[in-house]
Design a protein around this motif. Structure first.
Motif, PDB file in Angstrom:
ATOM      1  N   GLU A  94       0.847  -1.189   0.000  1.00 54.89           N
ATOM      2  CA  GLU A  94       0.000   0.000   0.000  1.00 54.89           C
ATOM      3  C   GLU A  94       0.882   1.238   0.000  1.00 54.89           C
ATOM      4  O   GLU A  94       1.991   1.228   0.526  1.00 54.89           O
ATOM      5  N   HIS A  97      -0.941   8.201  -1.918  1.00 60.10           N
ATOM      6  CA  HIS A  97      -1.007   8.747  -3.276  1.00 60.10           C
ATOM      7  C   HIS A  97       0.110   9.761  -3.508  1.00 60.10           C
ATOM      8  O   HIS A  97       0.707   9.803  -4.590  1.00 60.10           O
ATOM      9  N   VAL A 119      -3.350  10.375  -9.103  1.00 56.83           N
ATOM     10  CA  VAL A 119      -3.943   9.096  -8.717  1.00 56.83           C
ATOM     11  C   VAL A 119      -5.409   9.363  -8.413  1.00 56.83           C
ATOM     12  O   VAL A 119      -5.730  10.285  -7.658  1.00 56.83           O
ATOM     13  N   PHE A 120      -6.288   8.572  -9.020  1.00 52.08           N
ATOM     14  CA  PHE A 120      -7.723   8.742  -8.825  1.00 52.08           C
ATOM     15  C   PHE A 120      -8.302   7.493  -8.190  1.00 52.08           C
ATOM     16  O   PHE A 120      -7.931   6.381  -8.543  1.00 52.08           O
ATOM     17  N   ASP A 121      -9.237   7.692  -7.274  1.00 52.95           N
ATOM     18  CA  ASP A 121      -9.960   6.581  -6.657  1.00 52.95           C
ATOM     19  C   ASP A 121     -11.444   6.841  -6.876  1.00 52.95           C
ATOM     20  O   ASP A 121     -12.031   7.696  -6.231  1.00 52.95           O
ATOM     21  N   HIS A 122     -12.029   6.097  -7.805  1.00 51.68           N
ATOM     22  CA  HIS A 122     -13.447   6.260  -8.111  1.00 51.68           C
ATOM     23  C   HIS A 122     -14.289   5.146  -7.510  1.00 51.68           C
ATOM     24  O   HIS A 122     -15.405   4.916  -7.945  1.00 51.68           O
ATOM     25  N   ASP A 126      -8.060   2.128  -7.769  1.00 54.30           N
ATOM     26  CA  ASP A 126      -7.293   3.316  -8.134  1.00 54.30           C
ATOM     27  C   ASP A 126      -6.881   3.284  -9.596  1.00 54.30           C
ATOM     28  O   ASP A 126      -6.627   2.224 -10.176  1.00 54.30           O
ATOM     29  N   ILE A 128      -4.017   5.287 -12.162  1.00 56.16           N
ATOM     30  CA  ILE A 128      -2.835   6.129 -12.221  1.00 56.16           C
ATOM     31  C   ILE A 128      -2.886   6.910 -13.533  1.00 56.16           C
ATOM     32  O   ILE A 128      -3.030   6.322 -14.603  1.00 56.16           O
TER      33      ILE A 128
END
Length: 169
Positions: A94, A97, A119-122, A126, A128
């Protein structure tokens, strides 16, 4: 790696007594209060934080030095940063970001593909965002063990084994 990590943002005021509406970026959203003092991005301001209640999409909170609705309104959009040493350490697989942004992205053969820009977490996992001089547009890469088998923070790089056609110029 940076000395501070973004842990939340102020999305506006809450009520008329100086509380702010706070969005936490922490794995345990309420833990944001444990990482205080929190700082503005430039470090010019610091705040102690008290969560007063849960509200839709975050928390209502009190920040030191913020006593009126107008002062709370003026902080809308402010990102809050915590000192890295106040945050919990992470397991080997882990990453924060902030540590990934700026890493050089290479393919399994060592060819440079670009640099991690965001970095996106939708919710489904995640992504990149990779940008590079040979890319017409940013490329979104799934941040999974299959696609990103190696992240080497000390070397400042990550190995990406992209699906066919993902990085075609």
């Amino acid at each position: 790696m940076t000395d501070r990590v973004c842990v939340g943002a102020i999305s506006g005021s809450f009520g008329v007594r100086g509380e702010v509406r706070l969005k936490s970026f922490c794995a345990d959203p309420a833990a944001i209060a444990e990482y205080a003092p929190l700082y503005s991005e430039d470090g010019a301001r610091s705040f102690d934080l008290e969560i007063t209640r849960a509200v839709k999409e975050g928390f209502a909170a009190r920040l030191t030095g913020v006593a009126t609705k107008e002062e709370a309104d003026a902080l809308k959009g402010l990102r809050l940063y915590a000192d890295r040493d106040r945050l919990p350490s992470l397991p080997d697989d882990e990453f924060y970001h902030a540590d990934l942004i700026g890493l050089t992205v290479v393919d399994p053969g060592g060819k440079v593909l670009g640099t991690v820009h965001a970095v996106f977490d939708h919710g489904a996992g995640d992504l990149i965002e990779v940008r590079g001089p040979d890319l017409k547009a940013a490329v979104l890469v799934p941040f999974t063990n299959a696609v990103v088998p190696t992240v080497d923070l000390e070397a400042g790089r990550m190995v990406v084994d992209p699906p066919d056609g993902l990085f075609e110029v």
